[in-house]
Design an enzyme around this catalytic site. Structure first.
Site, PDB file in Angstrom:
ATOM      1  N   CYS A   1     -18.606 -12.948 -19.611  1.00  0.00           N
ATOM      2  CA  CYS A   1     -19.919 -13.037 -20.253  1.00  0.00           C
ATOM      3  C   CYS A   1     -19.865 -14.061 -21.401  1.00  0.00           C
ATOM      4  O   CYS A   1     -20.747 -14.920 -21.526  1.00  0.00           O
ATOM      5  CB  CYS A   1     -20.311 -11.664 -20.783  1.00  0.00           C
ATOM      6  SG  CYS A   1     -22.067 -11.466 -21.102  1.00  0.00           S
TER       7      CYS A   1
ATOM      8  N   CYS B   1     -22.729  -7.696 -18.673  1.00  0.00           N
ATOM      9  CA  CYS B   1     -21.497  -7.829 -17.912  1.00  0.00           C
ATOM     10  C   CYS B   1     -20.448  -6.881 -18.467  1.00  0.00           C
ATOM     11  O   CYS B   1     -20.269  -6.782 -19.679  1.00  0.00           O
ATOM     12  CB  CYS B   1     -20.940  -9.247 -18.024  1.00  0.00           C
ATOM     13  SG  CYS B   1     -21.986 -10.498 -17.317  1.00  0.00           S
TER      14      CYS B   1
ATOM     15  N   CYS C   1     -26.120 -12.862 -20.672  1.00  0.00           N
ATOM     16  CA  CYS C   1     -25.803 -14.178 -20.122  1.00  0.00           C
ATOM     17  C   CYS C   1     -26.583 -14.512 -18.853  1.00  0.00           C
ATOM     18  O   CYS C   1     -26.456 -15.600 -18.314  1.00  0.00           O
ATOM     19  CB  CYS C   1     -24.303 -14.314 -19.869  1.00  0.00           C
ATOM     20  SG  CYS C   1     -23.741 -13.443 -18.393  1.00  0.00           S
TER      21      CYS C   1
ATOM     22  N   CYS D   1     -27.507  -9.747 -16.036  1.00  0.00           N
ATOM     23  CA  CYS D   1     -26.976  -9.457 -17.363  1.00  0.00           C
ATOM     24  C   CYS D   1     -27.997  -9.890 -18.414  1.00  0.00           C
ATOM     25  O   CYS D   1     -28.515 -11.004 -18.365  1.00  0.00           O
ATOM     26  CB  CYS D   1     -25.656 -10.213 -17.564  1.00  0.00           C
ATOM     27  SG  CYS D   1     -25.007 -10.098 -19.247  1.00  0.00           S
TER      28      CYS D   1
ATOM     29  N   GLY E   1       0.789  -1.223   0.000  1.00  0.00           N
ATOM     30  CA  GLY E   1       0.000   0.000   0.000  1.00  0.00           C
ATOM     31  C   GLY E   1       0.820   1.271   0.000  1.00  0.00           C
ATOM     32  O   GLY E   1       0.279   2.353  -0.195  1.00  0.00           O
TER      33      GLY E   1
END
Lengths: 289, 256
Positions: free
Chosen positions: A268, A262, A240, A237, A29
């Site tokens: 997808c 997606c 899909c 979605c 970080g």
């Protein structure tokens, strides 16, 4: 091969970037300054990510680039071609086959393995920047772990919008120490930051590299009475039928018609190939035949 | 009784020039001390040395910390000093915009110190922000407005609320009434006097306005060219000035 050195950058530069990456991995970080080079693309197009990718790529790697989750947008296509040309590495659109994935604004839905590297393009690495313009001061705040200001931003969100309205670049605390900007990924992706793969973040214009090693604790900041929520559009979605993936909203006509799909195109496509069909989708060709 | 703040031989130089020199005093809990003097006399340098914004070249500033008793704030580590300045100390700037975040709402400004010391409950933070706005006479429906939408007097009161919300024991004030018109000044002084008495605050007030110290300060220190030329009880110094400069200062005030 080509007239370029492998992966465009000279070896000296790659070594310098690798040192920054190693330091970043050692201090999860922490933003490591590095001498960012001019790249043959404008700032904002992923110059930081490209330099990190160039430093970690080996000739045996398989490379994948996504932009907002998609493999076929301008940014993704041009960066993929860039490394095809300058490094001659194999490229793929399949998340599972790639060993190095450069991304802008998304984490793939498919969870990554411990032999995969995810490289993020970062526009502004400093999470405190919009509240504290001074770099001297923000560095001091990081070193002394003075992160109250980050909560002031979340406080402002709640007081203005009734909820934490920050929906992307949602600040996280890494391994209980450094507060980090996870790049502009949707906060839906924040829980995925704790993963098996190595995550490297490159900011070219701001000349910073930071990293999250595998299996590192990453906590999204919040308030006790307003806990963090990984939100997404409350739909499935339309191609899909997936209900667990992050969705893009697409306006399809002038009568207010729209569809959700997606944002991760590879995810997808795999689902459709496996026979899943959404509300507006058509069966994949393999099934129709 | 241990003093809250014990200052010994503080000196600050700017190259060859003297910022302030040979300043020593004790401040006891609940006591308000005024520092007066003309521009360039070293008042603000002294205040900044005491509050840890400047590092003095000589001397000690001992503060009676809650856990370890008297500690020298000049030699203590920076995280400790910054922790003190978030909790037990408060600093009220002359210009409110130096002490406020102008692009953050009033509530956020007051809440910042709470969040900096670990408050993580939005409802509680907001409640105490609203409570403090009330105590400095800013109505509760302004809690989500930014300081840019406030008048100068309101900004100054907001700055005071933001500083006092963590219950500090020592307040540094640099010309708290500078740049405000007299009626607003009067209300602000009234408010400050109430808060100081109610919270049993110790305060060090730097000003060139003798009326301010007459109202607020128990003791007075007069500075000239970086040196303290006279100290004493406020009324004593103002009514019977001994040093030539103090006499000049007192006689310079316009009698309306």
């Amino acid at each position: 091969m080509t007239d370029y050195n492998f992966a465009y950058l000279d070896e000296q530069t790659k070594r310098m970037i690798r040192r920054a990456i190693l330091k970043g991995l050692a201090i999860p970080g922490y933003q490591v300054p590095f001498a960012s080079r001019e790249m043959p693309m404008p700032y904002g197009w992923g110059t930081g990510g490209v330099q990190v990718s160039a430093a970690v790529l080996t000739p045996e790697d398989t490379f994948k680039v996504i932009d907002q989750g998609a493999d076929d947008t301008t940014n993704a296509v041009s960066i993929r071609r860039f490394f095809e040309k300058t490094a001659g590495v194999a490229v793929t659109e399949a998340t599972t086959e790639a060993s190095v994935i450069q991304t802008r604004h998304r984490i793939p839905e498919q969870s990554l393995r411990d032999d995969q590297i995810l490289v993020y393009q970062v526009p502004i690495p400093e999470p405190l920047r919009f509240l504290e313009p001074s770099e001297v001061e923000t560095r001091k705040m990081h070193s002394l772990e003075e992160y109250g200001l980050m909560h002031v931003k979340l406080y402002e969100d709640i007081s203005q919008h009734g909820a934490i309205a920050t929906s992307y670049a949602y600040p996280v605390k890494v391994e209980g120490r450094y507060v980090m900007d996870p790049s502009p990924i949707p906060k839906f992706d924040n829980p995925k930051l704790e993963m098996a793969g190595i995550q490297l973040f490159g900011a070219g214009r701001e000349q910073r590299i930071y990293a999250i090693p595998p299996y590192t604790q990453v906590v999204s900041l919040d308030f006790e009475d307003y806990p963090f929520e990984a939100s997404k559009a409350d739909c499935a979605c339309d191609l899909c039928g997936a209900t667990d993936s992050y969705l893009d909203e697409l306006i399809v006509d002038d009568e207010g018609g729209r569809m959700f799909m997606c944002s991760d195109t590879d995810y997808c496509a795999n689902r459709r190939a496996a026979g899943h069909v959404g509300a507006q989708g058509v069966p994949a060709q393999g099934d129709a035949a | 009784m241990t003093p809250l703040l014990q200052v010994t031989d503080i000196a600050k130089f700017y190259g060859h020039r003297i910022g302030c020199k040979d300043v020593s005093f004790d401040l006891y809990p609940g006591e308000v001390m005024g520092i007066v003097g003309e521009s360039g006399s070293g008042k603000s340098t002294l205040l900044n040395c005491l509050a840890g914004h400047l590092t003095p070249d000589q001397g000690q500033v001992n503060f009676d910390t809650r856990t370890d008793g008297l500690r020298d704030t000049v030699t203590m580590s920076e995280p400790e000093r910054r922790m003190l300045s978030r909790t037990d100390w408060a600093f009220v700037h002359q210009h409110a915009r130096d002490g406020l975040r102008m692009n953050v709402s009033a509530g956020g400004n007051v809440g910042e110190r709470l969040m900096a010391v670990g408050a993580r409950h939005y409802g509680d933070i907001r409640d105490s922000a609203t409570d403090w706005l009330g105590r400095v006479e800013i109505s509760a429906d302004r809690v989500d407005d930014r300081p840019t939408a406030f008048s100068g007097g309101m900004q100054q009161r907001l700055q005071i609320a933001r500083n006092l919300v963590t219950g500090p024991r020592l307040v540094f004030m640099d010309e708290p009434t500078g740049g405000l018109d007299v009626s607003v000044q009067a209300r602000l002084l009234d408010l400050l006097r109430g808060l100081v008495r109610e919270m049993n605050l110790s305060a060090i007030i730097v000003t060139h306005d003798l009326a301010v110290v007459r109202l607020l300060a128990d003791r007075l220190m007069v500075m000239k060219d970086g040196h303290v030329v006279e100290t004493g009880l406020t009324d004593q110094v103002l009514d019977d000035p001994q040093h030539g400069y103090t006499q000049l200062l007192v006689s310079s005030v316009l009698q309306v």
